[in-house]
Design a protein around this motif. Structure first.
Motif, PDB file in Angstrom:
ATOM      1  N   SER A 114       1.285  -6.786   3.209  1.00 53.72           N
ATOM      2  CA  SER A 114       1.376  -7.016   1.770  1.00 53.72           C
ATOM      3  C   SER A 114       0.193  -7.789   1.217  1.00 53.72           C
ATOM      4  CB  SER A 114       2.690  -7.735   1.397  1.00 53.72           C
ATOM      5  OG  SER A 114       2.604  -9.099   1.757  1.00 53.72           O
ATOM      6  N   SER A 115      -0.925  -7.751   1.942  1.00 56.63           N
ATOM      7  CA  SER A 115      -2.117  -8.382   1.392  1.00 56.63           C
ATOM      8  C   SER A 115      -3.318  -7.475   1.576  1.00 56.63           C
ATOM      9  CB  SER A 115      -2.401  -9.716   2.094  1.00 56.63           C
ATOM     10  OG  SER A 115      -2.792  -9.421   3.420  1.00 56.63           O
ATOM     11  N   GLY A 116      -3.034  -6.304   2.089  1.00 60.59           N
ATOM     12  CA  GLY A 116      -4.120  -5.465   2.604  1.00 60.59           C
ATOM     13  C   GLY A 116      -4.807  -4.573   1.593  1.00 60.59           C
ATOM     14  N   SER A 117      -4.477  -4.645   0.324  1.00 66.12           N
ATOM     15  CA  SER A 117      -5.053  -3.707  -0.619  1.00 66.12           C
ATOM     16  C   SER A 117      -6.581  -3.738  -0.570  1.00 66.12           C
ATOM     17  CB  SER A 117      -4.566  -4.036  -2.025  1.00 66.12           C
ATOM     18  OG  SER A 117      -5.270  -3.282  -2.949  1.00 66.12           O
ATOM     19  N   THR A 118      -7.163  -4.934  -0.655  1.00 67.40           N
ATOM     20  CA  THR A 118      -8.616  -5.032  -0.615  1.00 67.40           C
ATOM     21  C   THR A 118      -9.138  -4.710   0.772  1.00 67.40           C
ATOM     22  OG1 THR A 118      -8.223  -7.364  -0.333  1.00 67.40           O
ATOM     23  CG2 THR A 118      -9.052  -6.643  -2.491  1.00 67.40           C
ATOM     24  N   PHE A 119      -8.386  -5.184   1.794  1.00 67.63           N
ATOM     25  CA  PHE A 119      -8.826  -4.934   3.155  1.00 67.63           C
ATOM     26  C   PHE A 119      -8.855  -3.433   3.438  1.00 67.63           C
ATOM     27  CE2 PHE A 119      -7.557  -4.045   7.551  1.00 67.63           C
ATOM     28  CZ  PHE A 119      -8.669  -4.544   8.205  1.00 67.63           C
ATOM     29  N   GLY A 120      -7.802  -2.704   3.010  1.00 71.68           N
ATOM     30  CA  GLY A 120      -7.712  -1.263   3.240  1.00 71.68           C
ATOM     31  C   GLY A 120      -8.876  -0.539   2.598  1.00 71.68           C
ATOM     32  N   ARG A 121      -9.174  -0.968   1.387  1.00 67.84           N
ATOM     33  CA  ARG A 121     -10.271  -0.313   0.676  1.00 67.84           C
ATOM     34  C   ARG A 121     -11.594  -0.570   1.398  1.00 67.84           C
ATOM     35  NH1 ARG A 121     -13.049   1.132  -3.893  1.00 67.84           N
ATOM     36  NH2 ARG A 121     -14.626  -0.391  -4.408  1.00 67.84           N
ATOM     37  N   ARG A 122     -11.740  -1.790   1.856  1.00 66.86           N
ATOM     38  CA  ARG A 122     -12.992  -2.132   2.526  1.00 66.86           C
ATOM     39  C   ARG A 122     -13.140  -1.336   3.825  1.00 66.86           C
ATOM     40  NH1 ARG A 122     -13.481  -8.221   3.393  1.00 66.86           N
ATOM     41  NH2 ARG A 122     -13.399  -8.283   1.137  1.00 66.86           N
ATOM     42  N   ALA A 123     -12.031  -1.261   4.572  1.00 67.96           N
ATOM     43  CA  ALA A 123     -12.069  -0.528   5.844  1.00 67.96           C
ATOM     44  C   ALA A 123     -12.395   0.935   5.595  1.00 67.96           C
ATOM     45  CB  ALA A 123     -10.724  -0.649   6.557  1.00 67.96           C
ATOM     46  N   ARG A 124     -11.783   1.450   4.527  1.00 68.67           N
ATOM     47  CA  ARG A 124     -12.017   2.868   4.232  1.00 68.67           C
ATOM     48  C   ARG A 124     -13.496   3.092   3.896  1.00 68.67           C
ATOM     49  NH1 ARG A 124      -8.187   3.620   0.292  1.00 68.67           N
ATOM     50  NH2 ARG A 124      -9.733   3.802  -1.356  1.00 68.67           N
ATOM     51  N   LEU A 125     -14.003   2.206   3.051  1.00 68.21           N
ATOM     52  CA  LEU A 125     -15.415   2.342   2.670  1.00 68.21           C
ATOM     53  C   LEU A 125     -16.320   2.229   3.889  1.00 68.21           C
ATOM     54  CD1 LEU A 125     -15.780   0.453  -0.703  1.00 68.21           C
ATOM     55  CD2 LEU A 125     -16.040   2.882  -0.218  1.00 68.21           C
ATOM     56  N   ALA A 126     -15.982   1.261   4.748  1.00 64.07           N
ATOM     57  CA  ALA A 126     -16.789   1.083   5.943  1.00 64.07           C
ATOM     58  C   ALA A 126     -16.750   2.340   6.798  1.00 64.07           C
ATOM     59  CB  ALA A 126     -16.264  -0.107   6.746  1.00 64.07           C
ATOM     60  N   PHE A 127     -15.552   2.919   6.895  1.00 61.55           N
ATOM     61  CA  PHE A 127     -15.420   4.134   7.695  1.00 61.55           C
ATOM     62  C   PHE A 127     -16.272   5.261   7.106  1.00 61.55           C
ATOM     63  CE2 PHE A 127     -13.316   8.244   8.180  1.00 61.55           C
ATOM     64  CZ  PHE A 127     -13.408   8.381   9.552  1.00 61.55           C
ATOM     65  N   TYR A 128     -16.175   5.445   5.780  1.00 56.26           N
ATOM     66  CA  TYR A 128     -16.970   6.491   5.125  1.00 56.26           C
ATOM     67  C   TYR A 128     -18.448   6.276   5.349  1.00 56.26           C
ATOM     68  CZ  TYR A 128     -13.081   8.625   2.616  1.00 56.26           C
ATOM     69  OH  TYR A 128     -11.955   9.278   2.293  1.00 56.26           O
TER      70      TYR A 128
END
Lengths: 285, 319
Positions: free
Chosen positions: B23-37
């Protein structure tokens, strides 16, 4: 935004590249039962494609891939095992001028192909003897006036070495005499289409071509007073024609055998083959 | 392509799971996704670059290795210095084609260079603005016309014209090929020279005029020398195209293996000879190897030219 567009482009290019390399690999990996790979003569390709279409309709499980490069690639691909059938404009199991025979290959006659010596419209000559043809194509006679025409230099147009049409013309029309290979008024062309354009557009030109390619913009010569017509080929008066062959490694089996039998069948020979302006092999008996 | 996007989706789905749990991962998820891309995009780019390099080197290697096999049966002296190309009789003299290629290129440049420099001068120095904006796209379009079209027009229009004008019997030969090639390389050379001339600082011209020079003097003594390296770059680029051109040449040169001692004698060059014969030669024959060797020669020539271009470019920047 710009990056996204670039990414899509990169992906598409990659996918296309993968597809483009995958297809030839798939078709080259033959020798599975029910798959026939045909390569070789471009003159015989229309016939092969038509036969393949009809044969596949009757035998939906058989896959046929046909392509063409040049006559000599046919028996070569068969020897290398790339193709099951090699289409060629001469009997590649015997020696012909310039090419040794291919050991262990069996030739199957599939069609009769007539050839004609053609000249530009401006040439006044209608008929040449075998001797005159030999002299012209070997470069001994250089002027039309020496063979009964007007005073003009003869432009000789020849097919490149290795062409099936050239081999046949050399054997049948010139009795094996060698062609000239250099000269101020001598040129070589790559295909029947180029030959057509060259003879049509060059005054005083002489060349030779499959009878089906002869157009109204050029003149087909009589050879020894015999006109190059289908009727004269069949009744044996016109000698300048050759068989088209399918070469196989040893006697064919399975789908390959069935396909060759189909091409040689009365149904195909008198139907589609005639429509494509070849002459059925049975007519030559 | 499909596979990659599928992985990406899976990745995204699992991230959604984590973000829900913590429940705190919104920014983390986005960052991980961007990093993956970013990472995968970088990988793909590197893979593409490596892919191109591998292809280039395997082409060089394959052509060179196959070409060298020629010398098992033919001495280098015969290949490079004999004019007898009769593969049917085991004579593999390549001089006709090598000479033909250089003669044709030289003749082409001889016609094309002055013409394109004049065009470039006209475009850069003399044309009113509206005509310039119209002419430049036209020249760019000319570059894109497929060479087979030029060849076909050469065969059907130029050769009959040459026959009529000069009274020769055939018209095929070096001159016909050089004219066709000139038309092909003209837009390339003149557009790049045009850019080079436009890039010459205005103060050069002002200084020249201030000294009392005429326009002619200014252009030929000041502007053109200043744009020299850019124009050489253009010339080499055009030359590289002329050397490698095949389809247009094969249709007008006559394809006869004889040394061209006149402009109207049918002859042959490296490219046209390869395309005429490659379909008809037996595999694994000396003839086949000799054609590969010719291809390798062409490759080497164009590589040398590209190196030259780089060299001139660097020099141009420094100067």
């Amino acid at each position: 935004m710009k990056m996204k567009w670039f990414k899509t482009l990169a992906f598409t290019t990659l996918a296309l590249a993968v597809m483009a390399t995958a297809i030839p690999v798939a078709s080259a990996a033959s020798k599975l039962s029910g798959k026939i790979v045909i390569n070789g003569s471009s003159a015989l390709l229309p016939l092969t494609l038509q036969a393949a279409k009809e044969f596949k309709k009757a035998n939906p499980k058989v896959k046929i891939s046909a392509s063409a490069a040049g006559s000599i690639t046919g028996p070569q691909s068969v020897r290398k095992g790339i193709a099951d059938i090699g289409a060629v404009d001469w009997d590649a199991s015997t020696d012909v001028p310039g090419f040794k025979k291919f050991e262990g290959q069996v030739a199957h006659k599939v069609a009769v192909i007539p050839f004609a010596a053609v000249v530009n419209k401006n040439v006044g000559v209608d008929n040449l003897t075998t001797k005159q043809l030999q002299d012209i194509f070997s470069g001994k006679v250089k002027n039309w006036k020496d063979v009964g025409g007007s005073d003009a230099a003869i432009v000789v147009v020849n097919r490149a070495f290795g062409s099936g049409t050239r081999v046949n013309f050399q054997i049948k029309a010139l009795n094996g005499t060698d062609f000239m290979s250099k000269g101020d008024n001598y040129k070589e062309v790559k295909s029947s289409g180029d030959m057509k354009t060259a003879v049509e557009t060059t005054p005083n030109a002489i060349g030779y071509i499959d009878l089906v390619y002869v157009t109204s913009k050029m003149k087909a010569l009589k050879i020894n007073d015999v006109a190059p017509t289908e009727a004269n080929v069949i009744n044996g008066k016109y000698k300048v024609w050759g068989y088209g062959y399918y070469m196989t490694k040893g006697q064919p089996t399975g789908a390959v055998k069935a396909f060759i039998q189909y091409v040689q069948s009365k149904e195909f020979q008198n139907g589609s083959l005639k429509k494509l302006k070849f002459i059925p092999i049975s007519a030559m008996k | 392509m499909l596979e990659v996007s599928a992985t990406a989706n899976r990745q995204a789905a699992s991230e959604l799971g984590t973000s829900l749990k913590t429940s705190s991962g919104s920014t983390f998820g986005r960052r991980a996704r961007l990093a993956f891309y970013n990472k995968s995009f970088k990988l793909i780019c590197i893979a593409c670059a490596v892919f191109v390099c591998i292809i280039l080197f395997s082409i060089l290697f394959l052509m060179g290795r196959t070409g060298i096999l020629t010398f098992q049966h033919v001495s280098p002296a015969e290949f490079f210095f004999s004019t007898e190309w009769v593969p049917e009789n085991e004579q593999y003299g390549g001089l006709v084609f090598i000479f033909g290629t250089f003669a044709l290129t030289a003749l082409t440049m001889l016609i094309a260079m002055p013409l394109s420099i004049l065009i470039a001068v006209f475009l850069a120095e003399m044309t009113p603005g509206w005509l310039r904006t119209m002419l430049r796209p036209v020249l760019d379009l000319l570059v894109g016309i497929p060479s087979v079209v030029y060849g076909f027009l050469g065969m059907t229009l130029l050769i009959p014209l040459l026959r009529d004008v000069t009274g020769t019997t055939m018209g095929d030969g070096l001159l016909a090929a050089a004219i066709v090639l000139t038309i092909m390389v003209l837009p390339t050379i003149s557009r790049i020279s045009d850019d080079a001339i436009t890039a010459v600082p205005k103060k050069y011209r002002d200084a020249s005029y201030a000294l009392g020079a005429t326009r002619f003097h200014t252009i030929f003594r000041v502007v053109l020398p200043a744009a020299k390296s850019g124009m050489m770059y253009a010339g080499i680029l055009g030359m590289a195209r002329a050397i490698g051109e095949t389809m247009a040449v094969v249709m007008v040169i006559g394809n006869t293996p004889q040394l061209a001692d006149s402009l109207f004698k049918p002859t042959s060059v490296l490219t046209s000879n390869i395309v005429m014969q490659i379909a008809n030669v037996p595999f694994d024959s000396t003839w086949n190897y000799a054609l590969y060797l010719m291809g390798f020669l062409l490759l080497i020539i164009s590589l040398v030219m590209i190196v030259l271009i780089r060299f001139i470019q660097r020099k141009g920047v420094r100067g």
